[in-house]
Design a protein around this motif. Sequence first.
Motif, PDB file in Angstrom:
ATOM      1  N   GLU A  42       1.000  -1.049  -0.009  1.00 34.32           N
ATOM      2  CA  GLU A  42      -0.021  -0.027  -0.112  1.00 34.32           C
ATOM      3  C   GLU A  42       0.803   1.220  -0.124  1.00 34.32           C
ATOM      4  O   GLU A  42       0.476   2.295  -0.567  1.00 34.32           O
ATOM      5  N   ALA A  43       2.076   1.222   0.711  1.00 30.09           N
ATOM      6  CA  ALA A  43       2.767   2.455   0.607  1.00 30.09           C
ATOM      7  C   ALA A  43       3.566   2.626  -0.875  1.00 30.09           C
ATOM      8  O   ALA A  43       3.718   3.661  -1.250  1.00 30.09           O
ATOM      9  N   ALA A  59      -0.952  -9.234   7.027  1.00 32.88           N
ATOM     10  CA  ALA A  59      -1.155  -9.604   5.863  1.00 32.88           C
ATOM     11  C   ALA A  59      -0.269  -9.700   4.728  1.00 32.88           C
ATOM     12  O   ALA A  59       0.533  -8.743   4.561  1.00 32.88           O
ATOM     13  N   TRP A  60      -0.206 -11.061   3.883  1.00 30.91           N
ATOM     14  CA  TRP A  60       1.048 -10.741   2.979  1.00 30.91           C
ATOM     15  C   TRP A  60       0.257 -11.410   1.481  1.00 30.91           C
ATOM     16  O   TRP A  60      -0.860 -11.845   1.476  1.00 30.91           O
ATOM     17  N   SER A  61       0.891 -10.929   0.464  1.00 33.41           N
ATOM     18  CA  SER A  61       0.543 -11.175  -0.861  1.00 33.41           C
ATOM     19  C   SER A  61       1.749 -11.498  -1.435  1.00 33.41           C
ATOM     20  O   SER A  61       2.964 -11.182  -1.338  1.00 33.41           O
ATOM     21  N   VAL A  65      10.854 -15.333   2.019  1.00 34.65           N
ATOM     22  CA  VAL A  65      11.741 -14.085   1.713  1.00 34.65           C
ATOM     23  C   VAL A  65      10.951 -12.827   1.564  1.00 34.65           C
ATOM     24  O   VAL A  65      10.110 -12.922   0.671  1.00 34.65           O
ATOM     25  N   ARG A  66      11.093 -12.100   2.464  1.00 29.71           N
ATOM     26  CA  ARG A  66      10.116 -10.890   2.563  1.00 29.71           C
ATOM     27  C   ARG A  66      10.791  -9.859   1.536  1.00 29.71           C
ATOM     28  O   ARG A  66      12.151  -9.469   1.582  1.00 29.71           O
ATOM     29  N   ALA A  67       9.741  -9.391   0.498  1.00 31.84           N
ATOM     30  CA  ALA A  67       9.999  -8.475  -0.390  1.00 31.84           C
ATOM     31  C   ALA A  67      10.416  -7.047   0.237  1.00 31.84           C
ATOM     32  O   ALA A  67       9.532  -6.512   1.047  1.00 31.84           O
ATOM     33  N   SER A  68      11.381  -6.465  -0.176  1.00 30.17           N
ATOM     34  CA  SER A  68      11.905  -5.258   0.543  1.00 30.17           C
ATOM     35  C   SER A  68      10.891  -4.213  -0.084  1.00 30.17           C
ATOM     36  O   SER A  68      10.713  -3.114   0.465  1.00 30.17           O
ATOM     37  N   ASN A  69      10.651  -4.424  -1.337  1.00 28.34           N
ATOM     38  CA  ASN A  69       9.600  -3.334  -1.994  1.00 28.34           C
ATOM     39  C   ASN A  69       8.272  -3.961  -2.393  1.00 28.34           C
ATOM     40  O   ASN A  69       7.947  -5.123  -3.037  1.00 28.34           O
ATOM     41  N   GLY A  70       7.109  -3.387  -1.743  1.00 29.27           N
ATOM     42  CA  GLY A  70       5.797  -3.830  -2.056  1.00 29.27           C
ATOM     43  C   GLY A  70       5.536  -3.871  -3.533  1.00 29.27           C
ATOM     44  O   GLY A  70       4.505  -4.583  -3.854  1.00 29.27           O
TER      45      GLY A  70
END
Length: 250
Positions: free
Chosen positions: A133-134, A150-152, A221-226
């Motif tokens: 959202e950011a 919440a994750w996508s 692996v969490r994405a650093s950029n949404g």
Amino acid sequence: MTSALVLAGTRPGGDPLAGAEGKPHKALIEIEGRALLERVVTALRAANIDRIGISCDEGPVADLARTLGCEVLPTGSGPSESASIAFASLGAPLVITTADHALLQATWVTEMVTNTPADADLGVALAKQEDIEAAMPGSKRTYLRFADGAWSGCNLFYLRTPRAEAALATWRNVEADRKRPWRIAGRLGLGTLVSYAFGRLGLAQGIERLGRRIGIEARLVRASNGLAAVDVDKPQDLEDIRAYLARTAT
């Protein structure tokens, strides 16, 4: 050496979005004068991936793939089967993404490879809702809700070792349940289902448990950029992406 697979299969009956754009396939929709497939391949090349396979049917997508210097690989009955066919040819380590990943950046691919731990067989990239959202306010995504938010999904997977092939065997079931996370959790056993129901199951923990259930080590692996979670599924996505690129053009 890491290879990459781009899934670009044909939907039964064709893709309505492609038709609306006057193209025979979604991978050929153009943004800023370049087909989606070309944008994805360019990002993979920039991430120093030389061997790239495109899973697609013969026709204009295959023609473009060959023009881009990629290997054309046969498709299966769905994404999971297509990935299995490609994995048999390309082997590990293998990055998997999709042709509609319009904003794919080389840094995300490198991040995926680098941030998958050395003891893992599989890395799965997802982005948190607040990051999405950011990066692109108003973007409508499908979210998995866990104890840590919440994750996508980002349509980015890293099959680091040959053992990761086991994940492809269960991908079809998990993909079918992507909008019903309680069913995904239920596959992990009663204890995990209870943890999910009471809001105590974090996504990283869920992925690790699922991996062990099928005999591999899997990691979030969490994405650093949404923006990594923004692909082209519907007309609004295409409009949002074009508007974003217009705003950020230098």
